[in-house]
Design a protein around this motif. Structure first.
Motif, PDB file in Angstrom:
ATOM      1  N   HIS A  10      66.527  42.522  39.806  1.00 49.35           N
ATOM      2  CA  HIS A  10      65.717  41.334  40.104  1.00 49.35           C
ATOM      3  C   HIS A  10      64.490  41.182  39.218  1.00 49.35           C
ATOM      4  O   HIS A  10      63.397  40.871  39.714  1.00 49.35           O
ATOM      5  CB  HIS A  10      65.317  41.309  41.582  1.00 49.35           C
ATOM      6  CG  HIS A  10      66.462  40.949  42.466  1.00 49.35           C
ATOM      7  ND1 HIS A  10      66.760  39.663  42.826  1.00 49.35           N
ATOM      8  CD2 HIS A  10      67.421  41.721  43.008  1.00 49.35           C
ATOM      9  CE1 HIS A  10      67.844  39.656  43.565  1.00 49.35           C
ATOM     10  NE2 HIS A  10      68.265  40.892  43.700  1.00 49.35           N
ATOM     11  N   VAL A  11      64.665  41.354  37.923  1.00 45.73           N
ATOM     12  CA  VAL A  11      63.565  41.012  37.025  1.00 45.73           C
ATOM     13  C   VAL A  11      63.480  39.480  36.953  1.00 45.73           C
ATOM     14  O   VAL A  11      64.428  38.791  37.321  1.00 45.73           O
ATOM     15  CB  VAL A  11      63.793  41.603  35.614  1.00 45.73           C
ATOM     16  CG1 VAL A  11      63.769  43.113  35.670  1.00 45.73           C
ATOM     17  CG2 VAL A  11      65.102  41.110  35.009  1.00 45.73           C
ATOM     18  N   PHE A  12      62.350  38.955  36.520  1.00 43.06           N
ATOM     19  CA  PHE A  12      62.221  37.505  36.379  1.00 43.06           C
ATOM     20  C   PHE A  12      62.858  37.125  35.043  1.00 43.06           C
ATOM     21  O   PHE A  12      62.288  37.402  33.981  1.00 43.06           O
ATOM     22  CB  PHE A  12      60.757  37.080  36.455  1.00 43.06           C
ATOM     23  CG  PHE A  12      60.121  37.472  37.759  1.00 43.06           C
ATOM     24  CD1 PHE A  12      60.465  36.819  38.937  1.00 43.06           C
ATOM     25  CD2 PHE A  12      59.208  38.513  37.820  1.00 43.06           C
ATOM     26  CE1 PHE A  12      59.901  37.192  40.145  1.00 43.06           C
ATOM     27  CE2 PHE A  12      58.643  38.892  39.028  1.00 43.06           C
ATOM     28  CZ  PHE A  12      58.992  38.232  40.190  1.00 43.06           C
ATOM     29  N   PRO A  13      64.033  36.510  35.074  1.00 46.29           N
ATOM     30  CA  PRO A  13      64.861  36.443  33.866  1.00 46.29           C
ATOM     31  C   PRO A  13      64.247  35.637  32.725  1.00 46.29           C
ATOM     32  O   PRO A  13      64.429  35.989  31.566  1.00 46.29           O
ATOM     33  CB  PRO A  13      66.152  35.787  34.363  1.00 46.29           C
ATOM     34  CG  PRO A  13      65.792  35.072  35.618  1.00 46.29           C
ATOM     35  CD  PRO A  13      64.688  35.875  36.236  1.00 46.29           C
ATOM     36  N   ARG A  14      63.518  34.579  33.031  1.00 44.87           N
ATOM     37  CA  ARG A  14      63.008  33.738  31.959  1.00 44.87           C
ATOM     38  C   ARG A  14      61.552  34.042  31.628  1.00 44.87           C
ATOM     39  O   ARG A  14      60.918  33.320  30.883  1.00 44.87           O
ATOM     40  CB  ARG A  14      63.195  32.262  32.334  1.00 44.87           C
ATOM     41  CG  ARG A  14      64.675  31.876  32.421  1.00 44.87           C
ATOM     42  CD  ARG A  14      64.900  30.430  32.737  1.00 44.87           C
ATOM     43  NE  ARG A  14      64.327  30.031  34.006  1.00 44.87           N
ATOM     44  CZ  ARG A  14      64.873  30.296  35.189  1.00 44.87           C
ATOM     45  NH1 ARG A  14      65.993  30.966  35.277  1.00 44.87           N
ATOM     46  NH2 ARG A  14      64.303  29.887  36.293  1.00 44.87           N
ATOM     47  N   LEU A  15      61.033  35.113  32.184  1.00 45.49           N
ATOM     48  CA  LEU A  15      59.706  35.574  31.781  1.00 45.49           C
ATOM     49  C   LEU A  15      59.889  36.762  30.833  1.00 45.49           C
ATOM     50  O   LEU A  15      60.895  37.464  30.891  1.00 45.49           O
ATOM     51  CB  LEU A  15      58.893  36.001  33.007  1.00 45.49           C
ATOM     52  CG  LEU A  15      58.574  34.887  34.012  1.00 45.49           C
ATOM     53  CD1 LEU A  15      57.707  35.425  35.142  1.00 45.49           C
ATOM     54  CD2 LEU A  15      57.871  33.715  33.355  1.00 45.49           C
ATOM     55  N   ARG A  30      55.842  30.402  38.515  1.00 46.65           N
ATOM     56  CA  ARG A  30      57.031  30.647  37.694  1.00 46.65           C
ATOM     57  C   ARG A  30      57.842  31.799  38.275  1.00 46.65           C
ATOM     58  O   ARG A  30      59.072  31.737  38.342  1.00 46.65           O
ATOM     59  CB  ARG A  30      56.611  30.944  36.246  1.00 46.65           C
ATOM     60  CG  ARG A  30      56.145  29.682  35.526  1.00 46.65           C
ATOM     61  CD  ARG A  30      55.837  29.946  34.067  1.00 46.65           C
ATOM     62  NE  ARG A  30      54.630  30.746  33.930  1.00 46.65           N
ATOM     63  CZ  ARG A  30      54.386  31.548  32.899  1.00 46.65           C
ATOM     64  NH1 ARG A  30      55.267  31.674  31.928  1.00 46.65           N
ATOM     65  NH2 ARG A  30      53.258  32.229  32.835  1.00 46.65           N
ATOM     66  N   ALA A  31      57.138  32.848  38.703  1.00 52.61           N
ATOM     67  CA  ALA A  31      57.848  33.987  39.286  1.00 52.61           C
ATOM     68  C   ALA A  31      58.595  33.554  40.553  1.00 52.61           C
ATOM     69  O   ALA A  31      59.777  33.861  40.730  1.00 52.61           O
ATOM     70  CB  ALA A  31      56.864  35.106  39.611  1.00 52.61           C
ATOM     71  N   GLN A  91      61.720  31.654  39.911  1.00 54.23           N
ATOM     72  CA  GLN A  91      62.825  32.403  39.308  1.00 54.23           C
ATOM     73  C   GLN A  91      63.448  33.404  40.263  1.00 54.23           C
ATOM     74  O   GLN A  91      64.640  33.685  40.185  1.00 54.23           O
ATOM     75  CB  GLN A  91      62.347  33.119  38.038  1.00 54.23           C
ATOM     76  CG  GLN A  91      62.029  32.125  36.943  1.00 54.23           C
ATOM     77  CD  GLN A  91      61.603  32.791  35.649  1.00 54.23           C
ATOM     78  OE1 GLN A  91      62.009  33.893  35.344  1.00 54.23           O
ATOM     79  NE2 GLN A  91      60.782  32.098  34.888  1.00 54.23           N
ATOM     80  N   ASP A  92      62.659  33.980  41.138  1.00 49.81           N
ATOM     81  CA  ASP A  92      63.193  34.947  42.096  1.00 49.81           C
ATOM     82  C   ASP A  92      62.199  35.106  43.240  1.00 49.81           C
ATOM     83  O   ASP A  92      61.243  35.865  43.137  1.00 49.81           O
ATOM     84  CB  ASP A  92      63.443  36.294  41.404  1.00 49.81           C
ATOM     85  CG  ASP A  92      64.324  37.208  42.250  1.00 49.81           C
ATOM     86  OD1 ASP A  92      64.160  37.208  43.485  1.00 49.81           O
ATOM     87  OD2 ASP A  92      65.164  37.914  41.674  1.00 49.81           O
ATOM     88  N   ALA A 113      61.765  38.717  44.777  1.00 50.36           N
ATOM     89  CA  ALA A 113      61.063  39.625  43.872  1.00 50.36           C
ATOM     90  C   ALA A 113      59.583  39.234  43.816  1.00 50.36           C
ATOM     91  O   ALA A 113      58.712  40.103  43.764  1.00 50.36           O
ATOM     92  CB  ALA A 113      61.687  39.583  42.483  1.00 50.36           C
TER      93      ALA A 113
END
Ligand SMILES: Nc1ncnc2c1ncn2[C@@H]1O[C@H](COP(=O)(O)OP(=O)(O)OP(=O)(O)O)[C@@H](O)[C@H]1O
Ligand SMILES: [Mg+2]
Lengths: 235, 294
Positions: free
Chosen positions: A86-91, B172-173, B176-177, B180
């Protein structure tokens, strides 16, 4: 440091955790092992506040967690590195790590833990500006651990850091986990299906079967236990 | 040629307002996967509140009225999310979509009750006049220039908030998830409220601009709301640059169609273009999702 007592969790009608009690002593590595669907991730999710417990108590350094929202629990020093990374994919890698330190105000402290993460995982430093979603699985796992580390937790919970990663990298990641525990004096609760590896680095272990703790004891003793050998170590 | 350029200018001016509204659709979609059908009504509310302020508090500077309208639209959206959407968050998507439609109708009727159902003139208007470019045979109205400048300021402001601040990073975080983000210590409910606030305050600003150009009435949010929704989908729902480009494109297309064909076909052709683009690229021009979940 962490003490769960009689915890029950339901997903609708599914009783996923049944009267689970466990203790994590400060400074130790504790592992929670079990087969697919045993409820390991559910246990971590309950501890970090992602999923509500329906009964039971969870105490962290004496504070009751069971009705606290996840974003407050991490502020108490309990960090959860979730299953599937669950990393932030677009960051970028850098932004992901900065988000790991979201709760920390002290800029110097953030810088210090950042350089520490680079020591633990030099590869992340090379990929600082790359979008996290484009990293390989292993690199993403490093990033996820590094990100959880950035919160400077007292207790770090890791959910299957070996999942979907080449064996050689798994070794490396486990060494790093041990290193974090020793050099940072960070307490670790490690969920694993790879019982072999987990029992090697852990001090204490719990075995979960269909939502229930069926066995617990010193990791070295469990590793020698014939029941564990038969069911989890493939001997 | 000059005719074409003129349509282009008119289109960009209207389109920049669509873009501002579309940003709200896309931000909210990005964070809670909801097409907020009440979004056009936040714009209408902004127009009414701006008009009310100017009417009741004579001498209020226009900029202050604009800021109050933005604030009020934002707050209405925050309350809407809290009361109507949040309790349905874990229910099937169709529930909250239905709630959004209900809120849309409700706000239209509230406006009708409070302000009456006929269109009223906005208490302030743009300065008359235009800048002509004789060599090209085109001109830009002062109103268009103001709309363009203000849109630009708001878009740059939004970009700075999203990309250069801590709360923007949290937005933004979260988009995206969400889980998380919670584990990072982000209060995602607060971030969702903030996102609704920002999106609706942009729409509220457009309401004032629209009111000043045309008039104010309870159904004024419907057409621009729809156009902006199309713009957001065209640009790729969830993408901020997509919403901006989509908004401007829709404005230009509408003006070209109205200019060269007929204004009666304006909406029909807009939708046709949307369908064409989506059949070639289902995620929209700048979108990344392969499936648009409505
Ligand atoms: N969101 C959910 N809704 C319904 N049931 C769920 C949900 N998440 C987990 N479960 C069920 O709860 C049980 C425990 O799941 P959990 O993910 O905790 O297992 P696990 O031990 O982590 O397994 P794995 O090793 O495969 O990750 C399983 O039977 C699973 O199907
Ligand atoms: Mg699991």
């Amino acid at each position: 440091m962490l003490e769960a007592h009689g915890v029950n969790v339901y997903y609708g009608a599914i009783h996923a955790l049944k009267d689970v009690s466990l203790r994590v002593e400060a400074g130790s590595i504790v592992t929670l092992i079990g087969a697919n669907g045993a409820g390991k991730s559910t246990a971590l999710r309950a501890l970090s506040g992602l999923h509500r417990t329906s009964s039971g108590s969870v105490k962290f350094s004496g504070q009751e967690l069971s009705s606290m929202p996840a974003h407050r629990i991490v502020r108490l020093g309990l960090s959860h590195c979730p299953e599937g990374r669950h990393v932030f994919p677009r960051l970028s890698v850098k932004e992901n790590l900065e988000l790991g330190a979201f709760i920390i105000k002290d800029k110097a402290a953030i810088k210090a833990s950042l350089s520490h993460v680079f020591e633990l995982f030099p590869r992340l430093k090379e990929r600082l500006n790359q979008a996290a979603g484009t990293l390989s699985g292993g690199e993403q796992q490093m990033l996820a651990i590094g990100r959880a580390f950035m919160a400077q937790p007292r207790l770090l919970m890791l959910d299957e850091p070996s999942l979907g990663i080449a064996p050689i990298l798994v070794q490396e990641i486990f060494r790093t986990i041990k290193q974090i525990s020793v050099s940072q004096n960070m307490t670790i609760l490690l969920v694993e299906q790879n019982a072999n590896l987990a029992l090697k680095i852990a001090d204490y272990a719990y075995v979960l079967e269909t939502g229930r703790i069926v066995l617990h004891g010193k990791a070295s003793e469990l590793a020698a236990d014939p029941r564990i050998k038969a069911a989890y170590l493939g001997h | 040629m000059s005719e074409f350029l003129q349509f282009l200018i008119n289109g960009v001016a209207v389109g920049s307002m669509y873009a501002l509204i579309a940003l709200g659709y896309t931000m909210v979609y990005g964070i809670v996967s909801l097409i907020n059908f009440a979004h056009g009504e936040f714009m209408m509310m902004g127009a009414f509140i701006g008009a009310l302020v100017l009417h009741r508090l004579q001498g209020t500077p226009l900029v202050v009225a604009l800021l109050i309208a933005m604030l009020a639209s934002g707050l209405i959206a925050v309350v809407t999310e809290l009361v109507a959407y949040r309790p349905l968050r874990n229910q099937p998507k169709i529930f909250v979509l239905t709630a959004a439609i209900a809120v849309s109708v409700l706000l239209q009727n509230v406006a009708r009750l409070v302000f009456g159902s006929s269109a009223v003139a906005f208490p302030a208007s743009f300065p008359e006049g235009s800048i002509a470019f004789d060599s090209l045979g085109i001109w830009i109205e002062y109103s268009q220039l103001i709309v363009l400048c203000l849109s630009l300021v708001l878009m740059v402001g939004l970009w700075l908030v999203v990309n250069k601040t801590k709360i923007g990073m949290a937005m933004r975080a979260t988009s995206q998830d969400l889980e998380a983000a919670r584990l990072m210590g982000i209060d995602t409910n607060l971030i969702i409220s903030f996102t609704f606030f920002v999106g609706a305050s942009l729409a509220g600003a457009v309401g004032v601009l629209y009111g000043m150009q045309y008039s104010v009435d309870p159904l004024m949010g419907v057409q621009p709301g729809l156009a902006a929704f199309v713009a957001a989908v065209l640009g790729g729902i969830g993408s901020l640059p997509g919403a901006m480009i989509g908004g401007v494109l829709i404005g230009v297309i509408e003006n070209l169609v109205a200019g060269y064909l007929s204004s009666t076909y304006q909406s029909a052709i807009t939708f046709l273009i949307l369908i064409l683009v989506l059949s070639v690229k289902p995620s929209g021009l700048l979108g990344r999702m392969t499936v648009v979940k409505v």
